[in-house]
Design an enzyme around this catalytic site. Sequence first.
Site, mmCIF file in Angstrom:
data_model
loop_
_atom_site.group_PDB
_atom_site.id
_atom_site.type_symbol
_atom_site.label_atom_id
_atom_site.label_comp_id
_atom_site.label_asym_id
_atom_site.label_seq_id
_atom_site.Cartn_x
_atom_site.Cartn_y
_atom_site.Cartn_z
ATOM 1 N N GLU A 187 0.772 -1.170 0.050
ATOM 2 C CA GLU A 187 -0.098 0.089 0.080
ATOM 3 C C GLU A 187 0.874 1.344 0.129
ATOM 4 O OE1 GLU A 187 -3.087 0.395 -0.534
ATOM 5 O OE2 GLU A 187 -4.004 -1.628 0.056
ATOM 6 N N LYS A 229 -2.896 10.087 1.923
ATOM 7 C CA LYS A 229 -4.209 9.815 1.661
ATOM 8 C C LYS A 229 -5.291 10.863 2.101
ATOM 9 C CE LYS A 229 -7.325 6.155 2.883
ATOM 10 N NZ LYS A 229 -7.538 4.659 3.037
ATOM 11 N N GLU A 240 -16.883 10.689 -4.766
ATOM 12 C CA GLU A 240 -17.917 11.009 -5.679
ATOM 13 C C GLU A 240 -17.187 11.700 -6.786
ATOM 14 O OE1 GLU A 240 -21.535 11.703 -2.434
ATOM 15 O OE2 GLU A 240 -20.384 13.467 -2.683
ATOM 16 N N HIS A 255 -9.159 -6.989 -5.390
ATOM 17 C CA HIS A 255 -10.330 -7.312 -4.618
ATOM 18 C C HIS A 255 -10.843 -8.654 -5.144
ATOM 19 C CE1 HIS A 255 -11.105 -3.465 -2.336
ATOM 20 N NE2 HIS A 255 -10.220 -4.165 -1.901
#
Length: 362
Positions: A187, A229, A240, A255
């Site tokens: 990550e 982040k 959004e 995933h």
Amino acid sequence: MHLRKVWANIGKSSYPIYIGKGVCESIGRLMRDIGLGGKCAIVTNRTVWNLHGDGVEDALLSMGYDVYVLRVPDGEACKSLDVAVQLYEELINREFDRSSVILALGGGSIGDIAGFVAATYMRGINLVQVPTTLLAQVDAAIGGKVAINHPRGKNLIGTFYQPRMVLIDIKFLKSLSTRDIRSGLAEIVKYGAILNGDFFYFVKENWEKIISLRDRELLYAIEMSCRIKVRIVEKDERDERGIRALLNFGHTVGHALESAYHYSKLRHGEAVSIGMCYEALISVKMGLAKEHVYRELVHVLEEIGLPVRLSDDVDLEELIERMRHDKKALDGEIRMALPKDIGEGIFVNNVPIEVIREALRI
């Protein structure tokens, strides 16, 4: 104790992120400083509790908190509706109210289930994230995404719910295996690869020191990851505007791979590592990135000791079908965060299936 502080400026949901070595000894005081009091439920699992529970509990008791320990299953198994219902029962039986606190003590799975319950119990009670894995410290505990799994996809049931505080203590990491440290490092590489080229090359030069848990390099890597982040979350808290979606680089394939393996065999960071490599290759095949971007990323991840290719036992068509059910998918179209260069990414709508299939076959 040298305490680093990153502030997440998210309007009324703003909160501090404390980073340090031994900082957990001050958790009760730091919680009091931001006005949290009363009852505190520590949501954790048996493994984490046996390693770190006594110290956290003592730090809370010393500041007058009424502490209750709620244990959940290890790993992704805790992220289910059944476990959530069990936690609701525990909170109701102990008369928790909206002034009470849920403290997530553990890795990303613990943070997810505890956060999901905190967001939904009485329409929201106080949440404190205390991540104990590197992956959770640099990613899962930051930004307010909380969720549980569904058999057809990871994190399909969830919401956005910001914590009141995040406390990151690098002393927790000494109990982790090298494999888990590497998983978290995936990550960290992601942040550099998609959003900050200078940070990517810092990690490239210092990954051995980070894996060895050298304080200076480790604290810098964690703090930089949190700052990157937070900067993205501040611009697009609820995912959004297509800005926060950049943080999902490597996660569309990753995933789907985790889901195909039923959340066993691969650590999350290992799945993301594989995902980043294939998504970088997809970017090359779409003409968005040069070949060197893919090769540089694969080289760094391989050096770290992370997997970079799919196993022969993976059904590619099943993997693609699972990508169609990814949270970012829209009307069956697969959407991905893809690198244009090291440190620069773009969110792409409707990535062609034939390009994905071609990349996955390599």
